[in-house]
Design an enzyme around this catalytic site. Structure first.
Site, PDB file in Angstrom:
ATOM      1  N   GLU A 138       0.863  -1.189   0.000  1.00 44.21           N
ATOM      2  CA  GLU A 138       0.000   0.000   0.000  1.00 44.21           C
ATOM      3  C   GLU A 138       0.894   1.231   0.000  1.00 44.21           C
ATOM      4  O   GLU A 138       1.828   1.309   0.791  1.00 44.21           O
ATOM      5  CB  GLU A 138      -0.864  -0.019   1.280  1.00 44.21           C
ATOM      6  CG  GLU A 138      -1.538   1.301   1.607  1.00 44.21           C
ATOM      7  CD  GLU A 138      -2.100   1.324   3.036  1.00 44.21           C
ATOM      8  OE1 GLU A 138      -2.280   0.245   3.651  1.00 44.21           O
ATOM      9  OE2 GLU A 138      -2.330   2.438   3.546  1.00 44.21           O
ATOM     10  N   LYS A 181     -10.038  -2.864   8.284  1.00 49.63           N
ATOM     11  CA  LYS A 181      -8.775  -2.498   8.945  1.00 49.63           C
ATOM     12  C   LYS A 181      -9.120  -1.938  10.320  1.00 49.63           C
ATOM     13  O   LYS A 181      -9.834  -0.938  10.412  1.00 49.63           O
ATOM     14  CB  LYS A 181      -8.091  -1.458   8.050  1.00 49.63           C
ATOM     15  CG  LYS A 181      -7.090  -0.540   8.708  1.00 49.63           C
ATOM     16  CD  LYS A 181      -6.531   0.419   7.653  1.00 49.63           C
ATOM     17  CE  LYS A 181      -6.006   1.690   8.269  1.00 49.63           C
ATOM     18  NZ  LYS A 181      -5.395   2.598   7.278  1.00 49.63           N
TER      19      LYS A 181
HETATM   20  O1  LIG Z   1      -0.252   4.300   7.488  1.00 51.93           O
HETATM   21  C1  LIG Z   1       0.221   3.754   8.407  1.00 51.93           C
HETATM   22  C2  LIG Z   1      -0.564   3.246   9.498  1.00 51.93           C
HETATM   23  O2  LIG Z   1      -1.010   4.347  10.216  1.00 51.93           O
HETATM   24  C3  LIG Z   1       0.205   2.297  10.338  1.00 51.93           C
HETATM   25  O3  LIG Z   1       1.405   2.883  10.712  1.00 51.93           O
HETATM   26  P1  LIG Z   1       2.423   2.121  11.650  1.00 51.93           P
HETATM   27  O4  LIG Z   1       2.509   0.699  11.219  1.00 51.93           O
HETATM   28  O5  LIG Z   1       3.708   2.875  11.451  1.00 51.93           O
HETATM   29  O6  LIG Z   1       1.916   2.257  13.061  1.00 51.93           O
END
Ligand SMILES: O=C[C@H](O)COP(=O)(O)O
Length: 219
Positions: A49, A138
């Site tokens: 993504e 999600k």
């Molecule tokens: O876009 C990213 C999501 O907010 C998850 O971020 P993270 O895996 O760094 O906590």
């Protein structure tokens, strides 16, 4: 036909189930997206993504779609508006990821046959996202609200909804989430580290290989 049963959602779930991981690319710019995506690919990660909050994300997604080939799904993240959906569809993305539940976004994505990984947090939001046509839901941001224990608690009364914990998912928690019934996990920072701002790719290789191996136990 219920949206969950639409062919594009079923196909997306089949392919995500074969990987169990969504790697999220989000940075100040997209300069290193292609290099990082190649490392992820080489480590065995096949669902990527790229967040629209990154300037140039849609162009970078186009490059990833061309370079990584058809065995990798490349999606756009941080999709929040109907016009985002239109732009992503025009760019040829494989799927969309949202931080929030938006009926308008889900409905527009359905028109394009685009699967949506729809952000939601509470049981009410999760159920609403699923009923409105999310391919998977999600659960975001799961880390700060309770991690694996929270996933178990919300999953108990909603067992048929495929949940993807996201936000603060550390490498050490991946087995816990998947063991608790998560359909897949998604991670940005804990997986990517500083590789998107020119950091060492050997460290990324190590983390990505470990993640792919952990997830592989649940495929
Ligand atoms: O876009 C990213 C999501 O907010 C998850 O971020 P993270 O895996 O760094 O906590």
């Amino acid at each position: 036909m219920r949206a969950a049963l639409k062919k594009h959602n079923i196909r997306f779930r089949e392919r995500l189930a074969a990987s169990k991981v969504i790697a999220i690319l989000r940075a100040e710019d997209a300069e290193y997206f292609a290099d990082v995506a190649q490392v992820l690919y080489d480590a065995g990660i096949r669902v990527i993504e790229a967040a629209l909050t990154t300037p140039g994300a849609l162009d970078a997604i186009g490059q990833l779609l061309r370079e990584l080939g058809p065995d990798t799904m490349v999606g756009a993240g941080s999709v929040r508006t109907v016009s985002d959906v239109d732009n992503c569809a025009a760019a040829g993305v494989d799927f969309l990821v949202t931080p929030t539940f938006s009926a308008g976004v889900l409905d527009r994505a359905q028109q394009y046959g685009l699967p949506v990984v729809c952000g939601a947090l509470t049981p009410t939001e999760i159920d609403a996202a699923w009923r409105r046509g999310a391919a998977v839901v999600k659960v975001f941001p799961i880390g700060p609200v309770g991690g694996v224990g929270y996933l178990r608690a919300v999953r108990a009364p909603l067992p048929e909804i495929p949940l993807v914990p996201t936000g603060g998912v550390t490498m050490d928690e991946v087995e816990g989430y998947l063991g608790a019934g998560a359909f897949a996990v998604a991670a940005a920072g804990p997986l990517i580290g500083d590789a998107l701002c020119g950091g060492r790719l050997d460290e990324l290789t190590r983390r990505a290989s470990r993640l792919a191996a952990l997830a592989g136990k649940f495929v």
